[in-house]
Design a protein around this motif. Structure first.
Motif, PDB file in Angstrom:
ATOM      1  N   UNK A  65      39.756  31.713  32.862  1.00  0.00           N
ATOM      2  CA  UNK A  65      38.496  32.414  32.654  1.00  0.00           C
ATOM      3  C   UNK A  65      38.689  33.897  32.960  1.00  0.00           C
ATOM      4  N   UNK A  66      37.915  34.725  32.301  1.00  0.00           N
ATOM      5  CA  UNK A  66      38.046  36.162  32.458  1.00  0.00           C
ATOM      6  C   UNK A  66      37.649  36.595  33.874  1.00  0.00           C
ATOM      7  N   UNK A  67      38.338  37.608  34.366  1.00  0.00           N
ATOM      8  CA  UNK A  67      37.978  38.179  35.666  1.00  0.00           C
ATOM      9  C   UNK A  67      36.775  39.112  35.519  1.00  0.00           C
ATOM     10  N   UNK A  68      36.518  39.553  34.284  1.00  0.00           N
ATOM     11  CA  UNK A  68      35.403  40.461  34.023  1.00  0.00           C
ATOM     12  C   UNK A  68      34.100  39.664  33.909  1.00  0.00           C
ATOM     13  N   UNK A  69      33.060  40.118  34.594  1.00  0.00           N
ATOM     14  CA  UNK A  69      31.776  39.434  34.571  1.00  0.00           C
ATOM     15  C   UNK A  69      30.868  40.010  33.487  1.00  0.00           C
ATOM     16  N   UNK A  70      30.038  39.140  32.894  1.00  0.00           N
ATOM     17  CA  UNK A  70      28.978  39.581  31.997  1.00  0.00           C
ATOM     18  C   UNK A  70      27.743  39.813  32.871  1.00  0.00           C
ATOM     19  N   UNK A  71      27.407  41.063  33.089  1.00  0.00           N
ATOM     20  CA  UNK A  71      26.331  41.390  34.031  1.00  0.00           C
ATOM     21  C   UNK A  71      25.018  41.741  33.321  1.00  0.00           C
ATOM     22  N   UNK A  72      24.956  41.539  32.025  1.00  0.00           N
ATOM     23  CA  UNK A  72      23.772  41.968  31.264  1.00  0.00           C
ATOM     24  C   UNK A  72      22.486  41.325  31.766  1.00  0.00           C
ATOM     25  N   UNK A  73      22.543  40.057  32.131  1.00  0.00           N
ATOM     26  CA  UNK A  73      21.329  39.343  32.539  1.00  0.00           C
ATOM     27  C   UNK A  73      21.390  38.901  34.002  1.00  0.00           C
ATOM     28  N   UNK A  74      22.207  39.579  34.779  1.00  0.00           N
ATOM     29  CA  UNK A  74      22.388  39.207  36.184  1.00  0.00           C
ATOM     30  C   UNK A  74      21.897  40.309  37.106  1.00  0.00           C
ATOM     31  N   UNK A  75      21.280  39.899  38.209  1.00  0.00           N
ATOM     32  CA  UNK A  75      20.868  40.874  39.223  1.00  0.00           C
ATOM     33  C   UNK A  75      22.093  41.430  39.943  1.00  0.00           C
ATOM     34  N   UNK A  76      23.125  40.621  40.052  1.00  0.00           N
ATOM     35  CA  UNK A  76      24.378  41.058  40.670  1.00  0.00           C
ATOM     36  C   UNK A  76      25.192  41.821  39.625  1.00  0.00           C
ATOM     37  N   UNK A  77      25.346  43.093  39.810  1.00  0.00           N
ATOM     38  CA  UNK A  77      26.032  43.944  38.846  1.00  0.00           C
ATOM     39  C   UNK A  77      27.513  44.149  39.178  1.00  0.00           C
ATOM     40  N   UNK A  78      28.047  43.353  40.103  1.00  0.00           N
ATOM     41  CA  UNK A  78      29.481  43.441  40.404  1.00  0.00           C
ATOM     42  C   UNK A  78      30.268  43.127  39.134  1.00  0.00           C
ATOM     43  N   UNK A  79      31.187  44.004  38.734  1.00  0.00           N
ATOM     44  CA  UNK A  79      31.835  43.840  37.422  1.00  0.00           C
ATOM     45  C   UNK A  79      32.932  42.777  37.362  1.00  0.00           C
ATOM     46  N   UNK A  80      33.365  42.239  38.512  1.00  0.00           N
ATOM     47  CA  UNK A  80      34.516  41.328  38.486  1.00  0.00           C
ATOM     48  C   UNK A  80      34.249  40.047  39.286  1.00  0.00           C
ATOM     49  N   UNK A  81      34.905  38.988  38.867  1.00  0.00           N
ATOM     50  CA  UNK A  81      34.892  37.717  39.583  1.00  0.00           C
ATOM     51  C   UNK A  81      36.173  37.625  40.402  1.00  0.00           C
ATOM     52  N   UNK A  82      36.093  37.694  41.720  1.00  0.00           N
ATOM     53  CA  UNK A  82      37.308  37.677  42.542  1.00  0.00           C
ATOM     54  C   UNK A  82      37.849  36.267  42.732  1.00  0.00           C
ATOM     55  N   UNK A  83      38.319  35.662  41.654  1.00  0.00           N
ATOM     56  CA  UNK A  83      38.916  34.329  41.693  1.00  0.00           C
ATOM     57  C   UNK A  83      39.783  34.135  40.470  1.00  0.00           C
ATOM     58  N   UNK A  84      40.678  33.161  40.543  1.00  0.00           N
ATOM     59  CA  UNK A  84      41.406  32.711  39.358  1.00  0.00           C
ATOM     60  C   UNK A  84      40.865  31.322  39.044  1.00  0.00           C
ATOM     61  N   UNK A  85      40.331  31.149  37.873  1.00  0.00           N
ATOM     62  CA  UNK A  85      39.724  29.868  37.525  1.00  0.00           C
ATOM     63  C   UNK A  85      40.094  29.494  36.099  1.00  0.00           C
ATOM     64  N   UNK A  86      40.153  28.200  35.856  1.00  0.00           N
ATOM     65  CA  UNK A  86      40.477  27.740  34.515  1.00  0.00           C
ATOM     66  C   UNK A  86      40.092  26.283  34.333  1.00  0.00           C
ATOM     67  N   UNK A  87      40.070  25.856  33.095  1.00  0.00           N
ATOM     68  CA  UNK A  87      39.702  24.471  32.796  1.00  0.00           C
ATOM     69  C   UNK A  87      40.563  23.926  31.658  1.00  0.00           C
ATOM     70  N   UNK A  88      40.756  22.608  31.684  1.00  0.00           N
ATOM     71  CA  UNK A  88      41.512  21.897  30.654  1.00  0.00           C
ATOM     72  C   UNK A  88      40.622  20.799  30.074  1.00  0.00           C
ATOM     73  N   UNK A  89      40.484  20.786  28.758  1.00  0.00           N
ATOM     74  CA  UNK A  89      39.625  19.807  28.094  1.00  0.00           C
ATOM     75  C   UNK A  89      40.433  18.616  27.601  1.00  0.00           C
ATOM     76  N   UNK A  90      39.890  17.424  27.775  1.00  0.00           N
ATOM     77  CA  UNK A  90      40.514  16.229  27.219  1.00  0.00           C
ATOM     78  C   UNK A  90      40.178  16.145  25.728  1.00  0.00           C
TER      79      UNK A  90
END
Length: 228
Positions: A65-90
């Motif tokens: 997942x992107x480290x960049x946040x979509x802040x358009x509709x969020x009260x939290x305007x922090x531009x980045x997600x400080x995590x590494x995250x991902x998913x695998x679909x069956x």
């Protein structure tokens, strides 16, 4: 063996403390180096998982997942997600569920399940559970499953979903809008040489849960297949 470095968590800590574009731009080379580490870990995780399950995710980089946040509709305007995250679909439609990993200092989890299923899938799940919840309860109540994951998680409706009696014996399960489980890892465990093996073992422990839910989602209430 792929092993995460201490610097990977250190970068995420610093990013959380300095969640602004100026700091990120100044430390872009550090980000790129640690992002490559995350990609390599995700790729190793995916390659190992493919030896046990059918996965549609193409590679580790596609899973991240992107480290960049979509802040358009969020009260939290922090531009980045400080995590590494991902998913695998069956592979759908015959196999259901998704694997998820989230690496963050003090908050790393490995697990998966069914997050925000399509309305038609959620309706079928609820109808199946209402008719026979025992297969799912057997998995959730299994001591070995509980030892790894604890209890079921996910958003729930407050009383009862539309069309179901709030006094239904399975109302505790019918309230769920998403159903997933996670195993928590300490930072020490994340940086250990066997973290990749533990992550794979955690994913494999999901299979009984996936098998029951796949049965619910690929058959009608008479037990007949609804997939080609």
């Amino acid at each position: 063996m792929t092993q995460l470095k201490k610097s990977t968590l250190e970068f995420l800590k610093k990013l959380e403390e300095n969640n602004n574009r100026e700091w990120f731009t100044e430390h872009k080379p550090w980000y790129q180096e640690e992002h490559e580490q995350a990609y390599n870990f995700a790729d190793a995780l995916l390659n190992a998982l493919k030896g046990h399950d059918e996965i549609s995710t193409l590679n580790g980089k596609k899973s991240l997942m992107r480290v960049y946040r979509d802040v358009r509709f969020s009260k939290d305007k922090s531009p980045y997600n400080p995590r590494w995250a991902g998913s695998f679909s069956r592979v759908k439609p015959h196999l259901r569920g998704g694997y998820y990993f989230h690496i963050k200092p003090g908050a790393t989890v490995i697990g998966g399940g069914f997050y925000g299923p399509a309305p038609e899938d959620l309706k079928l799940l609820r109808n199946q559970i209402a008719q026979d919840d025992q297969p799912l309860r057997d998995i959730l109540n299994d001591p070995s499953f509980q030892k790894v994951f604890g209890g079921l998680q996910g958003d729930q409706v407050k009383t009862a979903p539309k069309g179901f009696d709030k006094e239904h014996p399975a109302i505790d399960l019918l309230r769920y809008k998403s159903m997933y489980v996670f195993r928590n890892f300490s930072d020490k465990e994340v940086l250990s040489p066997n973290f990749l093996d533990e992550a794979i073992a955690t994913f494999l422990a999901l299979r009984p849960f996936f098998d029951v839910m796949t049965e619910y989602l690929t058959t009608d209430l008479n037990g007949l297949s609804i997939v080609d």
